[in-house]
Structure formats: C-alpha cells, structure tokens
Design a protein around this motif. Structure first.
Motif, mmCIF file in Angstrom:
data_model
loop_
_atom_site.group_PDB
_atom_site.id
_atom_site.type_symbol
_atom_site.label_atom_id
_atom_site.label_comp_id
_atom_site.label_asym_id
_atom_site.label_seq_id
_atom_site.Cartn_x
_atom_site.Cartn_y
_atom_site.Cartn_z
ATOM 1 N N ASN A 172 0.818 -1.220 0.000
ATOM 2 C CA ASN A 172 0.000 0.000 0.000
ATOM 3 C C ASN A 172 0.844 1.258 0.000
ATOM 4 O O ASN A 172 0.336 2.353 -0.267
ATOM 5 C CB ASN A 172 -0.924 0.015 1.217
ATOM 6 N N LEU A 173 2.136 1.130 0.319
ATOM 7 C CA LEU A 173 3.030 2.281 0.356
ATOM 8 C C LEU A 173 3.543 2.670 -1.027
ATOM 9 O O LEU A 173 4.236 3.683 -1.169
ATOM 10 C CB LEU A 173 4.215 2.006 1.280
ATOM 11 N N LEU A 174 3.230 1.872 -2.035
ATOM 12 C CA LEU A 174 3.640 2.174 -3.401
ATOM 13 C C LEU A 174 2.603 3.091 -4.062
ATOM 14 O O LEU A 174 1.416 3.037 -3.719
ATOM 15 C CB LEU A 174 3.778 0.872 -4.194
ATOM 16 N N PRO A 175 2.994 3.961 -4.992
ATOM 17 C CA PRO A 175 4.347 4.187 -5.513
ATOM 18 C C PRO A 175 5.168 5.099 -4.598
ATOM 19 O O PRO A 175 4.601 5.894 -3.848
ATOM 20 C CB PRO A 175 4.080 4.871 -6.847
ATOM 21 N N VAL A 176 6.467 4.981 -4.689
ATOM 22 C CA VAL A 176 7.378 5.749 -3.845
ATOM 23 C C VAL A 176 7.962 6.907 -4.650
ATOM 24 O O VAL A 176 8.358 6.746 -5.808
ATOM 25 C CB VAL A 176 8.511 4.851 -3.305
ATOM 26 N N LEU A 177 7.978 8.096 -4.035
ATOM 27 C CA LEU A 177 8.611 9.297 -4.586
ATOM 28 C C LEU A 177 7.966 9.796 -5.874
ATOM 29 O O LEU A 177 8.569 10.598 -6.590
ATOM 30 C CB LEU A 177 10.114 9.058 -4.823
ATOM 31 N N ARG A 178 6.757 9.365 -6.172
ATOM 32 C CA ARG A 178 6.047 9.891 -7.345
ATOM 33 C C ARG A 178 5.127 11.009 -6.862
ATOM 34 O O ARG A 178 3.934 10.815 -6.623
ATOM 35 C CB ARG A 178 5.251 8.785 -8.025
ATOM 36 N N ILE A 179 5.703 12.200 -6.724
ATOM 37 C CA ILE A 179 4.959 13.313 -6.136
ATOM 38 C C ILE A 179 5.502 14.636 -6.652
ATOM 39 O O ILE A 179 6.714 14.776 -6.914
ATOM 40 C CB ILE A 179 5.051 13.270 -4.591
#
Length: 363
Positions: A172-179
């Motif tokens: 559930n923590l995905l995606p990472v750093l897509r912000i």
C-alpha cells in the motif's frame, strides 16, 4: 535568578523535548499527510524532522552565548527593550492559546471515545487544574514526572510496533517518490508543525545544570519522535491504504481499535493506549502552562511564577470553549499554527541566531 533546587539534567531536557510535542497530533497526523502527499508522508516526516534539528541547533547556539540569562532578557539584548518585549508577549499568547486548544482537543476526543454524555466543561476543568498543580511546582518536578512516565510510553510503543508489524500490507506504500515538489513541501510543512512543542527549549536554558550537551540530547529526542511518527504513518497506510486513511479523523486510534490480539487480558488494548495518550496530552499541557507562566512572570517582573499560573487560568478556560465543535477547533489550530506558530517555531529562532551572529561579529 533561578533557584538552585529547580535545575534539570540533560536527560530530563531530552525527555521534555521528546514528550512535549507528542500530543493530539499523533492521532491526526497520518490523515493529514495522506491528504497532502499520499504514500510519501514518511519522506515528509523525515524532512520535517531535519528542519526541526536545524531550528534546535539555532536555539542551542543562542543559549551557549547568552546562558544562563532568561529568555525575555535575551530577546531584549538582541532586539532592544521595546521589540524584545513585543516578541515575548507574542510567545506568551502562543503558549496560552495552545494550552487552551490542547485541553479542548483532549476534551473533545475523550468525550467522543470515553465520556459520551459528559459536558465538555466537566472534562476541561479537572484536566486544567491537574496541569496547573504540576506547573506550579516548577520545572524540576515536571521533569521528574516525565521521568516517571517515559518507561511506560516506551514499552507501549514497542508493544504496538510488534503487534502491527507482521499484519500489514506494505504494498500500500507504493508508488514511492512519485509526487510533485510543491505537494512535498506542503507535506514537509505539516510534518514540521507536528513537532511543535520543542520550542519550549527556548525557555529551559536558565534551568539547566549543564547546557553544553543540550543540542545532542535534543537532537536524539527529535530523531526518536521522527521514527515514531514514521512508524505510525507507515502502519496506518499499510493497514488501511491511502484512500481510507484520508477519510479517518483519528487514523491512529482506528489502527489501535482494528487490532486482534489473542488473549483476553489485553482485548481492550485501545483503552490501555488511550490512557497512555491522556498522559502524553498531560505532559504537553503542563509544559505549555509552565512556559506561559515563566514568560508572564518575567514580563511582570515577578520572582516566582506560581501565582501567574492561576492568574491566567480563566483566560485559558474561556479560550478553550470558544470553538463551536471539534472541526472548528482543528480549523483554529491550523490557522494559529500557520501564523503564531510560524513566528515562534521557525522565524524567531532563525532571526535570533542571525542577529546574535551579527552582534558577535561587531563586538
């Protein structure tokens, strides 16, 4: 001068910096970050913690230069008597208002989950009096109380961490750093103010037995808070997902209530943790009351601040009842933290550091 029997050790300083910020925000923080930065709240918390470390470094540098002078005296030395007094009054108002809002949020949450039919006044008044009784005793008894509760807090956090670690879906923590960078900055802003409470360090240096290691112990406390916040955020997202976490008023409480622990002796674990949270709120309230009483005592040129605590009790009580409901209370907290909070927590320590450097070079 501060009485010799009202001094605190570096370990006690670390406890104050650690326990004061952890209050109501620990329940609402995952929801706030989920709305702003979704799965990247853990990164915002780390960056917010780093900003706190920078501000604590500024505060400790100022203290090394001017300690053991009182905080209001330092303000007057740096900015002049008139401007220094105005800044001191602003900080006094900050601590007084947040004492009131802290106790109001405590009362609203307690009424929601425990004392459903109890009027808010009957929750606020006893809690306020308890905070005032401890604050009147001075900083050393407050620090001893912090020493008494820290082990219970530590054991409980470890227990909760071990309970939820194997039961969560970390995909559930995905995606990472897509912000977007601007959204990340908004998350850093919210994360930084979730550490609010460390600013009491501004007032503690005259009460320290040895202030040389104040930055080291304070930095350790902030890093521990950051770790706890990150763990709570990660566990909420891993258990509920981003979309559901956004809708929760108190995601941390929902996380606790969702536990399924074998063994009847801890079936009511949420009651145990809610009791611990009351202790955490009490530590914040006691320190904020002590903080505004110290500043008011200095401004009014009083050697003892004990009677100052009671003098402003009606004001704290009246302000605590001003918001109409819990939503209005959170809205007021948000407005104040982005006005008074910006000044007291972020702008003032930075400004004091810069002015102290300029005056040091001219001397």
């Amino acid at each position: 001068m501060v009485p010799n029997d009202d001094k605190i050790s570096q370990f006690q300083v670390a406890l104050i910096v650690f326990l004061t910020p952890i209050g109501v925000g620990i329940f609402t923080l995952p929801s706030t970050l989920a709305k702003d930065v979704e799965t990247n709240g853990w990164l915002s918390l780390i960056l917010g913690g780093l900003v706190c470390l920078l501000e604590i470094y500024f505060i400790c540098c100022i203290a090394k230069k001017y300690s053991p002078a009182k905080f209001t005296d330092v303000l007057k030395q740096l900015f002049g008597k008139f401007l220094g007094t105005i800044f001191a009054v602003i900080i006094f108002i900050y601590f007084l208002i947040f004492s009131a809002l802290e106790v109001r949020l405590f009362a609203e949450t307690t009424k929601m989950y425990l004392l459903y039919k109890t009027p808010l006044e009957y929750i606020i008044i006893p809690f306020l009096f308890l905070g005032i009784i401890l604050a009147r005793c001075g900083i050393e008894p407050i620090a001893r109380f912090f020493e008494a509760v820290i082990y219970l807090v530590a054991i409980t956090f470890i227990l909760v961490f071990l309970l939820y670690l194997p039961k969560s879906d970390y995909s559930n923590l995905l995606p990472v750093l897509r912000i977007h960078p601007l959204k990340l900055l908004k998350g850093v802003e919210d994360s930084f103010f979730s550490f609010s409470g460390f600013e009491v360090l501004l007032l503690l240096f005259p009460f320290m037995r040895d202030s040389k290691k104040s930055f080291k112990v304070s930095a350790i406390s902030i890093m521990l808070i950051t770790f706890i916040y990150v763990v709570i955020f990660v566990q909420c997202i891993a258990r509920f997902g981003v979309d559901y976490t956004k809708t929760l008023l108190y995601p941390t409480l929902s996380l606790i209530k969702s536990s399924d622990v074998p063994g009847a002796f801890i079936e009511g674990i949420e009651g145990l943790l809610f009791s611990l949270w009351i202790v955490l709120i009490f530590t914040t309230l006691a320190m904020f009351i002590f903080a505004y009483s110290v500043i008011a005592g200095d401004l009014l040129k009083q050697k003892e601040a004990k009677h100052i605590v009671i003098l402003f009790l009606p004001a704290v009580y009246i302000v605590s009842l001003l918001p109409d409901n819990i939503a209005s209370t959170f809205e007021l907290v948000d407005k104040l933290i982005k006005s008074l909070g910006y000044f007291v927590i972020l702008i003032l320590p930075t400004l004091m550091f810069i002015v102290s450097k300029i005056k040091g070079e001219r001397a």
